[in-house]
Design a protein around this motif. Structure first.
Motif, mmCIF file in Angstrom:
data_model
loop_
_atom_site.group_PDB
_atom_site.id
_atom_site.type_symbol
_atom_site.label_atom_id
_atom_site.label_comp_id
_atom_site.label_asym_id
_atom_site.label_seq_id
_atom_site.Cartn_x
_atom_site.Cartn_y
_atom_site.Cartn_z
ATOM 1 N N GLU A 75 0.845 -1.186 0.000
ATOM 2 C CA GLU A 75 0.000 0.000 0.000
ATOM 3 C C GLU A 75 0.889 1.249 0.000
ATOM 4 O OE1 GLU A 75 -3.570 2.119 2.609
ATOM 5 O OE2 GLU A 75 -2.542 0.346 3.363
ATOM 6 N N HIS A 129 -3.371 -5.830 -4.956
ATOM 7 C CA HIS A 129 -3.434 -4.627 -4.139
ATOM 8 C C HIS A 129 -2.733 -3.410 -4.727
ATOM 9 C CE1 HIS A 129 -5.300 -6.695 -0.741
ATOM 10 N NE2 HIS A 129 -4.470 -7.687 -0.958
ATOM 11 N N THR A 130 -1.990 -3.575 -5.809
ATOM 12 C CA THR A 130 -1.280 -2.424 -6.342
ATOM 13 C C THR A 130 -0.915 -2.630 -7.811
ATOM 14 O OG1 THR A 130 0.647 -0.960 -6.025
ATOM 15 C CG2 THR A 130 1.005 -3.320 -5.665
ATOM 16 N N ASP A 131 -0.757 -1.519 -8.518
ATOM 17 C CA ASP A 131 -0.253 -1.539 -9.886
ATOM 18 C C ASP A 131 1.232 -1.178 -9.940
ATOM 19 O OD1 ASP A 131 -2.748 -2.195 -10.988
ATOM 20 O OD2 ASP A 131 -3.361 -0.091 -11.019
ATOM 21 N N THR A 132 1.842 -0.960 -8.781
ATOM 22 C CA THR A 132 3.267 -0.632 -8.743
ATOM 23 C C THR A 132 4.069 -1.784 -9.341
ATOM 24 O OG1 THR A 132 2.939 0.673 -6.725
ATOM 25 C CG2 THR A 132 5.196 0.006 -7.237
#
Length: 246
Positions: free
Chosen positions: A150, A183-186
């Motif tokens: 996050e 939970h993320t596109d990083t």
């Protein structure tokens, strides 16, 4: 196009060589450079990188060398500092963050700074526009991965196995990758044990690879001239970049 991050030990065999190698790696297709800060007890690193750390220190490596190298290479290749927390703490994290911003260093990789403790410093990184790279590992629960990723910036460093760099180990990473993607596109990059033999397999499902020991192993060969070391390391970088994008 999957990305290649290269780790090299700053100041070994000397800072001029580090600059020459960094710029050559850019020409060879390396996307980001980790400038390793030599430290006497690199607990996450295997014997290859540990040896380079100790040799650089024996040759008199100073933080001023890191800054000089960074000033020379960061305008040309995306540059991160990889080091253990003690040197950052000893000289002052704010000093390093200011220098990073001045030189254009984009992120810090600090393997002995757990996510929970890193939270105390994250705002200072954000205020300077510098990323504090987060780590995830096969031993992390889905709940912890969700917490770690996050707000993660730049990329997430996925440790390929529990252990040290340079080891020839393998673990199933599908669950870790799925948990991160949920939970993320990083971007997610994988490190530990990546070389020309393993790169294609390890790159599956991720956005890039981080290679250190395979390059430093060549760096340590005393029978090679500086030019030969650069030629061999850049040739290896080209091979790995091709393999991860096949």
């Amino acid at each position: 196009m999957k990305r290649l991050v290269a780790y090299i030990t700053t100041g070994y065999p000397d800072k001029a060589f580090t600059i020459d190698l960094a710029l050559a790696l850019k020409e060879a297709g390396v996307d980001s450079l980790e400038l390793g800060i030599p430290f006497s007890d690199p607990v996450a690193d295997g014997p290859v990188i540990e040896a380079a750390n100790l040799l650089a220190l024996q040759k008199g490596f100073k933080i001023a060398d890191l800054l000089e190298v960074s000033e020379a290479v960061a305008p040309h290749i995306d540059t991160l500092w990889m080091g253990y927390f003690n040197p950052f703490y000893h000289k002052g994290l704010d000093f390093f963050l200011q220098m990073a911003r001045d030189f254009g260093v984009s992120g810090f990789i600090i393997p002995d700074l757990p996510h929970e403790e890193g939270g105390a410093y994250r705002k200072r990184f954000d205020d300077h526009g510098v990323a504090l790279i987060e780590f995830v590992a096969p031993t992390d629960s889905r709940e912890r991965i969700a917490e770690i990723v996050e707000g993660a910036r730049k990329f997430i460093y996925m440790v390929a196995y529990a252990g040290i760099t340079g080891a020839e180990k393998s673990e199933s990473l599908e669950e870790v990758i799925d948990a991160v993607r949920a939970h993320t596109d990083t971007p997610l990059y994988i490190g530990f044990g990546v070389d020309e033999k393993t790169a294609k397999e390890k790159a599956r499902g991720v956005d890039g690879v981080i290679v250190g020991s395979a390059f430093v192993r060549i760096l340590l060969k005393e029978n090679l001239t500086h030019t030969q070391k650069i030629d061999k390391i850049t040739a290896l970088a080209r091979t790995i970049k091709e393999k991860i994008n096949e």
